[in-house]
Design a protein around this motif. Structure first.
Motif, short mmCIF file in Angstrom:
data_model
loop_
_atom_site.label_atom_id
_atom_site.label_comp_id
_atom_site.label_asym_id
_atom_site.label_seq_id
_atom_site.Cartn_x
_atom_site.Cartn_y
_atom_site.Cartn_z
N ARG A 43 -12.57 2.56 -18.35
CA ARG A 43 -13.42 2.49 -17.16
C ARG A 43 -14.80 3.04 -17.51
O ARG A 43 -15.04 4.24 -17.48
CB ARG A 43 -12.82 3.28 -15.98
CG ARG A 43 -13.58 3.04 -14.67
CD ARG A 43 -12.94 3.72 -13.50
NE ARG A 43 -13.19 5.16 -13.49
CZ ARG A 43 -12.72 5.99 -12.56
NH1 ARG A 43 -11.92 5.53 -11.60
NH2 ARG A 43 -12.99 7.28 -12.61
N GLU A 44 -15.68 2.13 -17.89
CA GLU A 44 -17.06 2.47 -18.22
C GLU A 44 -17.96 1.58 -17.38
O GLU A 44 -17.79 0.37 -17.35
CB GLU A 44 -17.33 2.27 -19.70
CG GLU A 44 -16.44 3.10 -20.62
CD GLU A 44 -16.66 4.60 -20.48
OE1 GLU A 44 -17.75 5.01 -20.05
OE2 GLU A 44 -15.72 5.36 -20.80
N LYS A 45 -18.92 2.18 -16.70
CA LYS A 45 -19.71 1.44 -15.71
C LYS A 45 -21.12 1.11 -16.17
O LYS A 45 -21.78 0.26 -15.57
CB LYS A 45 -19.80 2.28 -14.42
CG LYS A 45 -18.46 2.60 -13.78
CD LYS A 45 -17.83 1.39 -13.15
CE LYS A 45 -16.60 1.75 -12.35
NZ LYS A 45 -15.97 0.58 -11.71
N ARG A 46 -21.61 1.77 -17.21
CA ARG A 46 -23.04 1.70 -17.47
C ARG A 46 -23.39 1.06 -18.82
O ARG A 46 -24.50 1.21 -19.30
CB ARG A 46 -23.64 3.10 -17.41
CG ARG A 46 -23.47 3.76 -16.05
CD ARG A 46 -24.21 5.07 -15.96
NE ARG A 46 -24.12 5.66 -14.64
CZ ARG A 46 -24.77 6.75 -14.26
NH1 ARG A 46 -25.55 7.37 -15.13
NH2 ARG A 46 -24.64 7.22 -13.04
N LEU A 47 -22.48 0.36 -19.42
CA LEU A 47 -22.75 -0.27 -20.70
C LEU A 47 -23.00 -1.77 -20.52
O LEU A 47 -22.44 -2.40 -19.62
CB LEU A 47 -21.57 -0.08 -21.64
CG LEU A 47 -21.35 1.30 -22.26
CD1 LEU A 47 -20.10 1.27 -23.13
CD2 LEU A 47 -22.55 1.72 -23.07
N PRO A 48 -23.78 -2.38 -21.40
CA PRO A 48 -23.88 -3.84 -21.40
C PRO A 48 -22.51 -4.46 -21.70
O PRO A 48 -21.67 -3.84 -22.36
CB PRO A 48 -24.87 -4.12 -22.53
CG PRO A 48 -25.62 -2.85 -22.73
CD PRO A 48 -24.65 -1.75 -22.40
N ALA A 49 -22.31 -5.67 -21.23
CA ALA A 49 -21.01 -6.32 -21.38
C ALA A 49 -20.59 -6.43 -22.83
O ALA A 49 -19.41 -6.25 -23.16
CB ALA A 49 -21.04 -7.70 -20.71
N GLY A 50 -21.53 -6.74 -23.71
CA GLY A 50 -21.19 -6.88 -25.13
C GLY A 50 -20.68 -5.58 -25.72
O GLY A 50 -19.74 -5.58 -26.52
N ALA A 51 -21.29 -4.46 -25.34
CA ALA A 51 -20.85 -3.17 -25.85
C ALA A 51 -19.47 -2.83 -25.31
O ALA A 51 -18.62 -2.28 -26.03
CB ALA A 51 -21.86 -2.09 -25.47
N MET A 52 -19.23 -3.14 -24.04
CA MET A 52 -17.90 -2.90 -23.47
C MET A 52 -16.85 -3.74 -24.19
O MET A 52 -15.74 -3.26 -24.46
CB MET A 52 -17.90 -3.20 -21.98
CG MET A 52 -18.61 -2.17 -21.14
SD MET A 52 -18.29 -2.35 -19.37
CE MET A 52 -19.22 -3.83 -19.01
N LEU A 53 -17.20 -4.96 -24.51
CA LEU A 53 -16.26 -5.83 -25.21
C LEU A 53 -15.86 -5.23 -26.56
O LEU A 53 -14.67 -5.20 -26.91
CB LEU A 53 -16.87 -7.22 -25.39
CG LEU A 53 -16.05 -8.24 -26.19
CD1 LEU A 53 -14.72 -8.52 -25.49
CD2 LEU A 53 -16.84 -9.52 -26.38
N GLU A 54 -16.84 -4.72 -27.30
CA GLU A 54 -16.54 -4.15 -28.60
C GLU A 54 -15.68 -2.90 -28.48
O GLU A 54 -14.74 -2.69 -29.26
CB GLU A 54 -17.83 -3.85 -29.35
CG GLU A 54 -18.57 -5.10 -29.82
CD GLU A 54 -17.67 -6.04 -30.60
OE1 GLU A 54 -17.01 -5.58 -31.56
OE2 GLU A 54 -17.63 -7.24 -30.27
N GLU A 55 -15.99 -2.06 -27.51
CA GLU A 55 -15.17 -0.86 -27.31
C GLU A 55 -13.74 -1.23 -26.91
O GLU A 55 -12.77 -0.62 -27.38
CB GLU A 55 -15.80 0.05 -26.26
CG GLU A 55 -17.04 0.77 -26.75
CD GLU A 55 -17.52 1.85 -25.81
OE1 GLU A 55 -18.23 2.76 -26.27
OE2 GLU A 55 -17.19 1.79 -24.59
#
Length: 219
Positions: A43-55
């Motif tokens: 649950r991360e709200k403040r990252l760009p979608a690409g960064a969330m995808l990698e995480e």
């Protein structure tokens, strides 16, 4: 590997980079998994979608190796792309039936609920589990609703057969009381990811839940 639902494990951990003492999400997730957490939500709200995808790709790999269930909050597309075990949505997100159309029959769908009406709606919509809360005041979400207290939790225990996780302001010091009211699984955020020693924090929370369940059995 069959997915793990709340009630099949006692601790439901959620990530939050803002509270993690500057540690990367993957480092925190590794500590949680090493401590025995088997239900982990990204649950991360403040990252760009690409960064969330990698995480999420990294956490999916880690949870699979640990035999843990991996849930993605809100982002159905990312959950599908990384092969997550499930997705968790809120009352203002895509409706559960529409999420089901996207993810297919096998992915877990969790839905946050704050009232008996919403819990009954979750059952009718086909959710696999519900979040019950926030039980106490919490600052881990910016759009959080008012605390629902134990009255709603007691109602869910008495009336809803779906698996559920209690959430919202739960710490080691109040988890025993939450479990005593009937919650078999408690979600914790800051109490775990914000701890210097995550392993010790997980053990403390787990012991509290266990004590509460034991007290329930004696009542």
């Amino acid at each position: 590997m069959p997915a793990i639902l709340p009630g099949q494990t006692d601790i439901y951990a959620l990530t939050d980079a803002r509270l993690s003492l500057g540690r990367p999400v993957a480092e925190v997730a590794r500590a949680l998994l090493d401590a025995g957490v088997r239900l982990l939500q990204y649950r991360e709200k403040r990252l760009p979608a690409g960064a969330m995808l990698e995480e999420c790709r990294e956490l999916r790999r880690m949870t699979r190796e640990a035999g843990a269930c991996f849930i993605v909050n809100d982002h159905v597309d990312i959950a599908m792309l990384v092969g997550a075990d499930g997705v968790h949505v809120g009352q203002d997100d895509l409706p559960v039936p529409e999420v089901r159309r996207l993810v297919g029959p096998d992915m877990i769908i969790g839905l946050s609920t704050h009232s008996p009406e919403q819990a009954l709606g979750a059952v009718a919509a086909g959710a696999d589990y519900i979040g019950v809360g926030p039980l106490f005041a919490t600052r881990t979400k910016e759009d959080v609703v008012a605390p629902v207290g134990f009255s709603y939790l007691d109602w869910v225990v008495a009336n809803i057969r779906l698996p559920f996780v209690a959430i919202g302001g739960i710490k080691a010091w109040n988890a025993a009381e939450v479990a005593a009211h009937g919650a078999d699984c408690c979600a914790l955020v800051s109490a775990l990811v914000g701890a210097e020693d995550i392993g010790a924090a997980v053990a403390e929370a787990r012991a509290a839940v266990r004590a509460g369940k034991a007290a329930r059995g004696r009542s």
